[in-house]
Design an enzyme around this catalytic site. Structure first.
Site, PDB file in Angstrom:
ATOM      1  N   LYS A  10     -19.469  10.540 -94.337  1.00 42.65           N
ATOM      2  CA  LYS A  10     -20.412  10.987 -95.357  1.00 42.65           C
ATOM      3  C   LYS A  10     -19.702  11.168 -96.710  1.00 42.65           C
ATOM      4  O   LYS A  10     -18.459  11.178 -96.769  1.00 42.65           O
ATOM      5  CB  LYS A  10     -21.050  12.304 -94.899  1.00 42.65           C
ATOM      6  CG  LYS A  10     -21.880  12.157 -93.620  1.00 42.65           C
ATOM      7  CD  LYS A  10     -22.519  13.486 -93.234  1.00 42.65           C
ATOM      8  CE  LYS A  10     -23.302  13.369 -91.928  1.00 42.65           C
ATOM      9  NZ  LYS A  10     -23.972  14.646 -91.582  1.00 42.65           N
ATOM     10  N   TYR A  50     -32.705   9.252 -91.428  1.00 36.64           N
ATOM     11  CA  TYR A  50     -32.961  10.640 -91.020  1.00 36.64           C
ATOM     12  C   TYR A  50     -34.442  10.891 -90.740  1.00 36.64           C
ATOM     13  O   TYR A  50     -34.929  12.008 -90.934  1.00 36.64           O
ATOM     14  CB  TYR A  50     -32.440  11.607 -92.090  1.00 36.64           C
ATOM     15  CG  TYR A  50     -30.934  11.827 -92.042  1.00 36.64           C
ATOM     16  CD1 TYR A  50     -30.293  12.248 -90.875  1.00 36.64           C
ATOM     17  CD2 TYR A  50     -30.151  11.638 -93.175  1.00 36.64           C
ATOM     18  CE1 TYR A  50     -28.916  12.454 -90.837  1.00 36.64           C
ATOM     19  CE2 TYR A  50     -28.767  11.854 -93.139  1.00 36.64           C
ATOM     20  CZ  TYR A  50     -28.160  12.257 -91.964  1.00 36.64           C
ATOM     21  OH  TYR A  50     -26.796  12.478 -91.920  1.00 36.64           O
ATOM     22  N   PHE A  58     -33.868  21.610 -94.434  1.00 34.79           N
ATOM     23  CA  PHE A  58     -32.616  21.091 -94.967  1.00 34.79           C
ATOM     24  C   PHE A  58     -32.713  19.615 -95.364  1.00 34.79           C
ATOM     25  O   PHE A  58     -31.719  19.036 -95.808  1.00 34.79           O
ATOM     26  CB  PHE A  58     -31.469  21.303 -93.973  1.00 34.79           C
ATOM     27  CG  PHE A  58     -31.656  20.650 -92.623  1.00 34.79           C
ATOM     28  CD1 PHE A  58     -31.355  19.310 -92.432  1.00 34.79           C
ATOM     29  CD2 PHE A  58     -32.132  21.392 -91.547  1.00 34.79           C
ATOM     30  CE1 PHE A  58     -31.524  18.713 -91.186  1.00 34.79           C
ATOM     31  CE2 PHE A  58     -32.306  20.795 -90.297  1.00 34.79           C
ATOM     32  CZ  PHE A  58     -32.006  19.457 -90.120  1.00 34.79           C
ATOM     33  N   ARG A  86     -19.342  11.291 -80.508  1.00 39.50           N
ATOM     34  CA  ARG A  86     -19.921  12.634 -80.708  1.00 39.50           C
ATOM     35  C   ARG A  86     -18.911  13.704 -80.298  1.00 39.50           C
ATOM     36  O   ARG A  86     -18.817  14.761 -80.917  1.00 39.50           O
ATOM     37  CB  ARG A  86     -21.217  12.790 -79.904  1.00 39.50           C
ATOM     38  CG  ARG A  86     -22.339  11.834 -80.298  1.00 39.50           C
ATOM     39  CD  ARG A  86     -23.137  12.282 -81.487  1.00 39.50           C
ATOM     40  NE  ARG A  86     -23.921  13.473 -81.232  1.00 39.50           N
ATOM     41  CZ  ARG A  86     -24.774  13.980 -82.130  1.00 39.50           C
ATOM     42  NH1 ARG A  86     -24.949  13.392 -83.321  1.00 39.50           N
ATOM     43  NH2 ARG A  86     -25.442  15.064 -81.858  1.00 39.50           N
ATOM     44  N   THR A  92     -22.331  20.141 -84.777  1.00 41.69           N
ATOM     45  CA  THR A  92     -22.870  19.956 -86.134  1.00 41.69           C
ATOM     46  C   THR A  92     -22.269  20.912 -87.161  1.00 41.69           C
ATOM     47  O   THR A  92     -21.966  20.510 -88.287  1.00 41.69           O
ATOM     48  CB  THR A  92     -24.407  20.142 -86.095  1.00 41.69           C
ATOM     49  OG1 THR A  92     -24.940  19.248 -85.119  1.00 41.69           O
ATOM     50  CG2 THR A  92     -25.035  19.842 -87.453  1.00 41.69           C
ATOM     51  N   ARG A 103     -14.811  17.450 -87.262  1.00 41.89           N
ATOM     52  CA  ARG A 103     -15.452  18.533 -88.012  1.00 41.89           C
ATOM     53  C   ARG A 103     -14.668  19.837 -87.898  1.00 41.89           C
ATOM     54  O   ARG A 103     -14.577  20.602 -88.853  1.00 41.89           O
ATOM     55  CB  ARG A 103     -16.893  18.705 -87.524  1.00 41.89           C
ATOM     56  CG  ARG A 103     -17.809  17.545 -87.947  1.00 41.89           C
ATOM     57  CD  ARG A 103     -19.080  17.512 -87.135  1.00 41.89           C
ATOM     58  NE  ARG A 103     -20.100  16.612 -87.674  1.00 41.89           N
ATOM     59  CZ  ARG A 103     -21.219  16.309 -87.038  1.00 41.89           C
ATOM     60  NH1 ARG A 103     -21.478  16.826 -85.839  1.00 41.89           N
ATOM     61  NH2 ARG A 103     -22.100  15.501 -87.596  1.00 41.89           N
ATOM     62  N   ASN A 117     -20.624  18.008 -93.128  1.00 42.66           N
ATOM     63  CA  ASN A 117     -19.815  17.953 -91.911  1.00 42.66           C
ATOM     64  C   ASN A 117     -19.141  16.598 -91.677  1.00 42.66           C
ATOM     65  O   ASN A 117     -18.875  16.233 -90.539  1.00 42.66           O
ATOM     66  CB  ASN A 117     -20.673  18.391 -90.718  1.00 42.66           C
ATOM     67  CG  ASN A 117     -21.913  17.556 -90.581  1.00 42.66           C
ATOM     68  OD1 ASN A 117     -22.048  16.527 -91.245  1.00 42.66           O
ATOM     69  ND2 ASN A 117     -22.814  17.963 -89.711  1.00 42.66           N
ATOM     70  N   HIS A 120     -21.347  11.251 -89.386  1.00 43.59           N
ATOM     71  CA  HIS A 120     -22.539  11.083 -88.559  1.00 43.59           C
ATOM     72  C   HIS A 120     -22.159  10.183 -87.403  1.00 43.59           C
ATOM     73  O   HIS A 120     -21.380   9.243 -87.580  1.00 43.59           O
ATOM     74  CB  HIS A 120     -23.662  10.410 -89.367  1.00 43.59           C
ATOM     75  CG  HIS A 120     -24.776   9.905 -88.495  1.00 43.59           C
ATOM     76  ND1 HIS A 120     -25.795  10.724 -88.081  1.00 43.59           N
ATOM     77  CD2 HIS A 120     -24.988   8.689 -87.914  1.00 43.59           C
ATOM     78  CE1 HIS A 120     -26.606  10.021 -87.289  1.00 43.59           C
ATOM     79  NE2 HIS A 120     -26.136   8.795 -87.175  1.00 43.59           N
ATOM     80  N   GLU A 131     -30.215   2.708 -85.768  1.00 44.36           N
ATOM     81  CA  GLU A 131     -29.383   3.002 -86.951  1.00 44.36           C
ATOM     82  C   GLU A 131     -28.504   1.806 -87.342  1.00 44.36           C
ATOM     83  O   GLU A 131     -28.311   1.554 -88.532  1.00 44.36           O
ATOM     84  CB  GLU A 131     -28.520   4.242 -86.669  1.00 44.36           C
ATOM     85  CG  GLU A 131     -29.374   5.497 -86.552  1.00 44.36           C
ATOM     86  CD  GLU A 131     -28.619   6.717 -86.021  1.00 44.36           C
ATOM     87  OE1 GLU A 131     -27.382   6.610 -85.803  1.00 44.36           O
ATOM     88  OE2 GLU A 131     -29.253   7.768 -85.829  1.00 44.36           O
TER      89      GLU A 131
HETATM   90  P1  DAT Z   1     -25.761  15.874 -86.107  1.00 41.30           P
HETATM   91  O1  DAT Z   1     -25.265  15.289 -87.418  1.00 41.30           O
HETATM   92  O2  DAT Z   1     -24.700  16.715 -85.461  1.00 41.30           O
HETATM   93  O3  DAT Z   1     -26.361  14.854 -85.201  1.00 41.30           O
HETATM   94  P2  DAT Z   1     -28.479  16.695 -86.740  1.00 41.30           P
HETATM   95  O4  DAT Z   1     -28.888  15.291 -86.423  1.00 41.30           O
HETATM   96  O5  DAT Z   1     -29.196  17.804 -86.062  1.00 41.30           O
HETATM   97  O6  DAT Z   1     -26.913  16.907 -86.502  1.00 41.30           O
HETATM   98  O7  DAT Z   1     -28.654  16.962 -88.309  1.00 41.30           O
HETATM   99  C1  DAT Z   1     -28.365  15.958 -89.268  1.00 41.30           C
HETATM  100  C2  DAT Z   1     -27.575  16.577 -90.398  1.00 41.30           C
HETATM  101  O8  DAT Z   1     -28.378  17.524 -91.109  1.00 41.30           O
HETATM  102  C3  DAT Z   1     -26.354  17.375 -89.959  1.00 41.30           C
HETATM  103  O9  DAT Z   1     -25.237  16.557 -89.781  1.00 41.30           O
HETATM  104  C4  DAT Z   1     -26.176  18.357 -91.074  1.00 41.30           C
HETATM  105  C5  DAT Z   1     -27.598  18.663 -91.493  1.00 41.30           C
HETATM  106  N1  DAT Z   1     -28.138  19.850 -90.811  1.00 41.30           N
HETATM  107  C6  DAT Z   1     -28.606  19.897 -89.539  1.00 41.30           C
HETATM  108  N2  DAT Z   1     -29.051  21.114 -89.214  1.00 41.30           N
HETATM  109  C7  DAT Z   1     -28.874  21.874 -90.330  1.00 41.30           C
HETATM  110  C8  DAT Z   1     -29.139  23.239 -90.667  1.00 41.30           C
HETATM  111  N3  DAT Z   1     -29.690  24.080 -89.778  1.00 41.30           N
HETATM  112  N4  DAT Z   1     -28.820  23.675 -91.911  1.00 41.30           N
HETATM  113  C9  DAT Z   1     -28.266  22.852 -92.805  1.00 41.30           C
HETATM  114  N5  DAT Z   1     -27.999  21.544 -92.560  1.00 41.30           N
HETATM  115  C10 DAT Z   1     -28.287  21.066 -91.351  1.00 41.30           C
HETATM  116 MG    MG Z   2     -28.071  13.632 -85.515  1.00 41.26          MG
END
Ligand code: DAT
Ligand code: MG
Length: 139
Positions: A10, A50, A58, A86, A92, A103, A117, A120, A131
């Site tokens: 990212k 996304y 968020f 992963r 996350t 991370r 973080n 992805h 994706e």
């Molecule tokens: P991951 O990237 O671990 O698959 P995710 O798909 O649930 O996590 O979320 C996508 C991204 O959105 C994540 O990398 C960071 C952001 N994010 C997720 N949950 C969040 C939250 N509760 N507050 C702030 N940012 C968040």
């Molecule tokens: Mg995800």
């Protein structure tokens, strides 16, 4: 089973000069790089990528963050690479991600509304196919 996954370094990772360190960890684990391309995301591409998060609190800060600089888009291949990356990435939230993970070792909380973080990684075979099609339609 040999799989492919979509990995993104990212904008925080690219800006901090961690692209090489993250690619190193993917290769050191034994996965093969199939495609690596530095790309500037667009709002349209992120809305597809996304899709599952559109409308969440968020989402807007997430898009703003993902537009803040270039992203390194990667396709990696290997046995169980979807689950394996992963695991390399960690959970996350970078504050609680285990040391030893990308991370956990390299990320932290910043005073922003979105979790920055670093990476992805696709979370299932279906997500990976979807994706990879979004970021690398030629593959
Ligand atoms: P991951 O990237 O671990 O698959 P995710 O798909 O649930 O996590 O979320 C996508 C991204 O959105 C994540 O990398 C960071 C952001 N994010 C997720 N949950 C969040 C939250 N509760 N507050 C702030 N940012 C968040
Ligand atoms: Mg995800």
């Amino acid at each position: 089973m040999t799989e492919r996954t979509l990995i993104l370094v990212k904008p925080d990772g690219v800006q901090r000069g961690l692209s090489g360190e993250i690619l190193r960890r993917i290769e050191a684990k034994g996965y093969t790089l199939v495609a690596v391309e530095l790309r500037q995301a667009t709002p349209e591409l992120l809305a597809q990528h996304y899709e599952e998060h559109v409308g969440k609190p968020f989402y807007e800060p997430l898009v703003e963050f993902m537009l803040s600089g270039p992203t390194l888009a990667v396709v990696a291949e290997g046995e169980r690479v979807i689950e394996g990356f992963r695991s390399l990435a960690g959970v996350t939230d970078p504050t609680t991600a285990a040391p030893g993970t990308i991370r956990g070792d390299l990320g932290r909380q910043w005073p922003t509304k979105v979790l920055q973080n670093l990476v992805h990684g696709s979370d299932s075979e279906e997500s990976a196919a979807r994706e990879i099609g979004i970021w690398f339609p030629a593959l």
